[in-house]
Design a protein around this motif. Structure first.
Motif, mmCIF file in Angstrom:
data_model
loop_
_atom_site.group_PDB
_atom_site.id
_atom_site.type_symbol
_atom_site.label_atom_id
_atom_site.label_comp_id
_atom_site.label_asym_id
_atom_site.label_seq_id
_atom_site.Cartn_x
_atom_site.Cartn_y
_atom_site.Cartn_z
ATOM 1 N N ASP A 53 33.224 3.264 89.372
ATOM 2 C CA ASP A 53 32.413 2.044 89.349
ATOM 3 C C ASP A 53 31.579 1.955 88.075
ATOM 4 O O ASP A 53 31.257 0.854 87.617
ATOM 5 C CB ASP A 53 31.482 2.007 90.565
ATOM 6 C CG ASP A 53 32.223 1.807 91.877
ATOM 7 O OD1 ASP A 53 33.394 1.361 91.829
ATOM 8 O OD2 ASP A 53 31.648 2.097 92.939
ATOM 9 N N ILE A 54 31.182 3.094 87.539
ATOM 10 C CA ILE A 54 30.428 3.174 86.282
ATOM 11 C C ILE A 54 31.387 3.669 85.216
ATOM 12 O O ILE A 54 31.972 4.747 85.349
ATOM 13 C CB ILE A 54 29.235 4.149 86.406
ATOM 14 C CG1 ILE A 54 28.398 3.829 87.648
ATOM 15 C CG2 ILE A 54 28.389 4.121 85.143
ATOM 16 C CD1 ILE A 54 27.776 2.470 87.663
ATOM 17 N N ASP A 55 31.559 2.906 84.136
ATOM 18 C CA ASP A 55 32.583 3.239 83.142
ATOM 19 C C ASP A 55 32.239 4.470 82.317
ATOM 20 O O ASP A 55 33.059 5.358 82.137
ATOM 21 C CB ASP A 55 32.810 2.047 82.206
ATOM 22 C CG ASP A 55 33.485 0.883 82.911
ATOM 23 O OD1 ASP A 55 34.224 1.132 83.880
ATOM 24 O OD2 ASP A 55 33.256 -0.274 82.504
ATOM 25 N N GLU A 56 31.027 4.512 81.796
ATOM 26 C CA GLU A 56 30.644 5.579 80.885
ATOM 27 C C GLU A 56 29.455 6.351 81.432
ATOM 28 O O GLU A 56 28.527 5.767 82.003
ATOM 29 C CB GLU A 56 30.275 5.010 79.505
ATOM 30 C CG GLU A 56 31.394 4.216 78.841
ATOM 31 C CD GLU A 56 32.577 5.081 78.463
ATOM 32 O OE1 GLU A 56 32.388 6.299 78.283
ATOM 33 O OE2 GLU A 56 33.688 4.527 78.315
ATOM 34 N N LEU A 57 29.463 7.652 81.212
ATOM 35 C CA LEU A 57 28.345 8.467 81.663
ATOM 36 C C LEU A 57 27.046 8.029 81.005
ATOM 37 O O LEU A 57 25.971 8.051 81.622
ATOM 38 C CB LEU A 57 28.628 9.938 81.354
ATOM 39 C CG LEU A 57 27.716 10.977 82.005
ATOM 40 C CD1 LEU A 57 27.765 10.883 83.522
ATOM 41 C CD2 LEU A 57 28.093 12.383 81.553
ATOM 42 N N GLU A 58 27.138 7.611 79.763
ATOM 43 C CA GLU A 58 25.954 7.168 79.028
ATOM 44 C C GLU A 58 25.307 5.936 79.652
ATOM 45 O O GLU A 58 24.122 5.647 79.393
ATOM 46 C CB GLU A 58 26.320 6.881 77.560
ATOM 47 C CG GLU A 58 26.629 8.110 76.728
ATOM 48 C CD GLU A 58 28.010 8.708 77.019
ATOM 49 O OE1 GLU A 58 28.292 9.829 76.562
ATOM 50 O OE2 GLU A 58 28.821 8.035 77.733
ATOM 51 N N ASP A 59 26.057 5.195 80.471
ATOM 52 C CA ASP A 59 25.485 4.021 81.139
ATOM 53 C C ASP A 59 24.380 4.409 82.113
ATOM 54 O O ASP A 59 23.552 3.566 82.491
ATOM 55 C CB ASP A 59 26.575 3.254 81.894
ATOM 56 C CG ASP A 59 27.579 2.597 80.966
ATOM 57 O OD1 ASP A 59 27.253 2.406 79.777
ATOM 58 O OD2 ASP A 59 28.695 2.284 81.433
ATOM 59 N N LEU A 60 24.347 5.673 82.546
ATOM 60 C CA LEU A 60 23.328 6.132 83.483
ATOM 61 C C LEU A 60 22.001 6.440 82.798
ATOM 62 O O LEU A 60 20.998 6.665 83.472
ATOM 63 C CB LEU A 60 23.811 7.383 84.219
ATOM 64 C CG LEU A 60 25.087 7.224 85.066
ATOM 65 C CD1 LEU A 60 25.450 8.537 85.727
ATOM 66 C CD2 LEU A 60 24.920 6.133 86.111
ATOM 67 N N VAL A 61 21.996 6.469 81.477
ATOM 68 C CA VAL A 61 20.780 6.780 80.727
ATOM 69 C C VAL A 61 19.908 5.532 80.628
ATOM 70 O O VAL A 61 20.354 4.486 80.155
ATOM 71 C CB VAL A 61 21.117 7.305 79.321
ATOM 72 C CG1 VAL A 61 19.847 7.528 78.504
ATOM 73 C CG2 VAL A 61 21.908 8.604 79.420
ATOM 74 N N ALA A 62 18.656 5.656 81.063
ATOM 75 C CA ALA A 62 17.743 4.511 81.020
ATOM 76 C C ALA A 62 17.162 4.311 79.622
ATOM 77 O O ALA A 62 17.087 3.191 79.123
ATOM 78 C CB ALA A 62 16.621 4.702 82.032
ATOM 79 N N ILE A 63 16.716 5.391 79.020
ATOM 80 C CA ILE A 63 16.102 5.342 77.678
ATOM 81 C C ILE A 63 16.650 6.525 76.891
ATOM 82 O O ILE A 63 16.626 7.667 77.363
ATOM 83 C CB ILE A 63 14.569 5.416 77.754
ATOM 84 C CG1 ILE A 63 14.037 4.279 78.627
ATOM 85 C CG2 ILE A 63 13.936 5.365 76.372
ATOM 86 C CD1 ILE A 63 12.566 4.399 78.955
ATOM 87 N N THR A 64 17.134 6.297 75.699
ATOM 88 C CA THR A 64 17.752 7.352 74.903
ATOM 89 C C THR A 64 16.689 8.231 74.246
ATOM 90 O O THR A 64 15.528 7.814 74.078
ATOM 91 C CB THR A 64 18.639 6.770 73.800
ATOM 92 O OG1 THR A 64 17.800 6.093 72.830
ATOM 93 C CG2 THR A 64 19.660 5.800 74.378
ATOM 94 N N PRO A 65 17.067 9.445 73.830
ATOM 95 C CA PRO A 65 16.117 10.307 73.124
ATOM 96 C C PRO A 65 15.524 9.641 71.880
ATOM 97 O O PRO A 65 14.315 9.756 71.621
ATOM 98 C CB PRO A 65 16.974 11.521 72.752
ATOM 99 C CG PRO A 65 18.001 11.590 73.835
ATOM 100 C CD PRO A 65 18.324 10.159 74.149
#
Length: 475
Positions: A53-65
């Motif tokens: 359902d979620i394409d990329e793992l990075e989509d789960l990140v709310a705010i990047t470093p």
């Protein structure tokens, strides 16, 4: 010279505290140490990433470093592990790729999270056996079920073992019938795997109560999931070596029975990462998590703890509790950030509200449902199970909702509830949670003025019906 606020751990509690403290006091030096590369991510979304359902793992990140560093002026240091806290010197010892160094602090937050429990079962290190808690583990599991070859996979971190050499598994055994186990059952089913769940207790989702669990179990079987309840996994057997202890997983062994399988997910819960605090002489509670007060302070001066490594105060039992969920972590971190910035703010109590999607079902709970737990807290529990429609009986599309509601016989105080249905459960549980925070009686809940329209509810909402029937039982 500005004070320094050091945070150990870069996920929900840690980054909420760092952001709030810096926003309230821009002159404060805020330093966050995160031993991995991922920060501020939605771990609750990982099963849906595995499902697709979620394409990329990075989509789960709310705010990047980089956003934390550049937009919020937070000194975020990833791949930096705090290995020691010196309370007397007010320093932490940090290890990174370049070596070891010390960092002074004025205030310190321990937000080290939790880890997946690795039960003492032979075969845990076989290829194709996974735990599931970190972002790296989510990627490893998704790659495994998709048959990604070894030379195409990315690095997963030290906690993730070898997997299946690019050969897509056909079956999976899930050890554990809790939230993660059942969410992953749906994810694996969507990926075309034959799914079996092994649970040592008589029912899945034990904290939700027997009535709710039985409906979930019936639904799982309808979806083709094989359930092995009241069943202890004694060994995970491999296909290599004389004793089957090497190479790739081949079977689950339970007593005299052997269940062939070519991948295993061990989802037997989580444990708080409290060791760093314990080594520094900081007290833990009966749950094993770090003990804290109403402001999130620990037994050590100027040291706070929040998130999945820390206890919280249960409003219903009036006692410390360990419920490692996202809102608890975010809220406590935000409050501690305010306190560190000069505005003492309580972290707030919990009532243990949770909801989980199991295929077509919404399953939710809040408060105290178990009679033994209620009695230990000093209550005389009375429970009632009802089933009511999610919509007006004449409006198409409605489905049944089953609710178990529990109250104290002497005072009539509402203690908790659990519910299951195909629609309307996930938000109805919030009404109960609100009532628990307000310490309402079931009669007061019965008299709540809840919204009504045929597409959304009967005139007597299922919550009101449960309270009305339970109130009558108390009379």
């Amino acid at each position: 010279m500005a004070d320094t606020f050091v945070v150990i751990g870069g996920d929900a509690a840690g980054m909420s505290a760092a952001s709030k403290a810096k926003r309230e006091d821009p002159d404060l030096d805020v330093i966050v140490f995160e031993k991995g590369e991922w920060v501020s991510y939605g771990a609750c979304g990982m099963p849906y990433y595995v499902k697709g359902d979620i394409d990329e793992l990075e989509d789960l990140v709310a705010i990047t470093p980089d956003e934390f560093r550049e937009e919020r002026d937070i000194d975020l240091r990833t791949h930096s592990e705090v290995v020691n806290i010196d309370r007397e010197a007010r320093t932490v010892t940090v290890e990174n790729e370049e070596g070891t160094y010390e960092q002074k602090y004025d205030d310190l937050l321990v937000a080290t999270g939790a880890r997946a429990i690795r039960p003492p079962i032979d075969g845990m290190d076989l290829d194709g056996v996974f735990t599931f808690h970190s972002m790296d583990s989510a990627r490893a599991v998704r790659d495994a079920v998709a048959g990604v070859a070894d030379d195409e996979r990315e690095g997963y971190g030290s906690e993730v073992g070898e997997y299946l050499d690019g050969e897509k598994p056909e079956s999976v055994a899930i050890v554990g019938g809790g939230y993660i186990g059942l969410e992953m059952a749906e994810a694996f089913d969507a990926r075309g795997l034959d799914v079996s769940v092994f649970e040592m207790l008589p029912h899945v989702l034990a904290p939700f109560g027997e009535s709710i669990a039985e409906e979930v179990e019936d639904h799982l079987r309808e979806q083709g999931v094989s359930l092995h309840l009241d069943t202890m996994v004694e060994r995970i057997a491999g296909e290599g070596g004389e004793d089957g202890e090497d190479g790739r997983v081949a079977a689950i062994e339970t007593g005299d029975e052997r269940h062939p399988v070519d991948s295993v997910l061990v989802a037997t819960g989580v444990a708080p990462n409290a060791e760093l605090a314990v080594e520094a002489g900081i007290e833990t509670g009966e749950t094993g998590a770090i003990a804290t007060d109403e402001l999130g302070r620990t037994s050590a001066e100027e040291v706070f703890a929040a998130g999945d490594c820390a206890e919280a105060h249960n409003v219903v039992t009036d006692a410390p509790d360990y419920v490692p969920l996202a809102l608890t972590a975010n809220r406590a971190g935000r409050a501690i950030g305010s306190t560190v910035a000069g505005d003492p703010t309580e972290v707030g109590g919990i009532v243990g509200t949770a909801v989980v999607k199991v295929f077509d079902l919404e399953v939710a709970r809040t408060g105290v449902i178990d009679s033994d737990e209620a009695q230990q807290a000093g209550f005389d529990p009375v429970s009632q199970v009802i089933t009511a429609g999610s919509r007006a009986h004449y409006y198409p599309g409605g489905t049944p909702i089953t609710i178990e509601m529990v109250a104290d016989r002497e005072t009539g105080r509402l203690l908790g509830a659990a519910m299951v249905g195909e629609e309307g459960v996930a938000k109805r549980i919030d009404t109960i949670a609100t009532a628990l925070h307000a310490e309402m009686t079931v009669e007061e809940v019965q008299n709540l003025d809840l919204a009504y329209a045929p597409p959304f509810s009967p005139v007597w909402d299922p919550v009101l019906t449960a309270a009305k029937v339970l109130s009558g039982k108390l009379e």
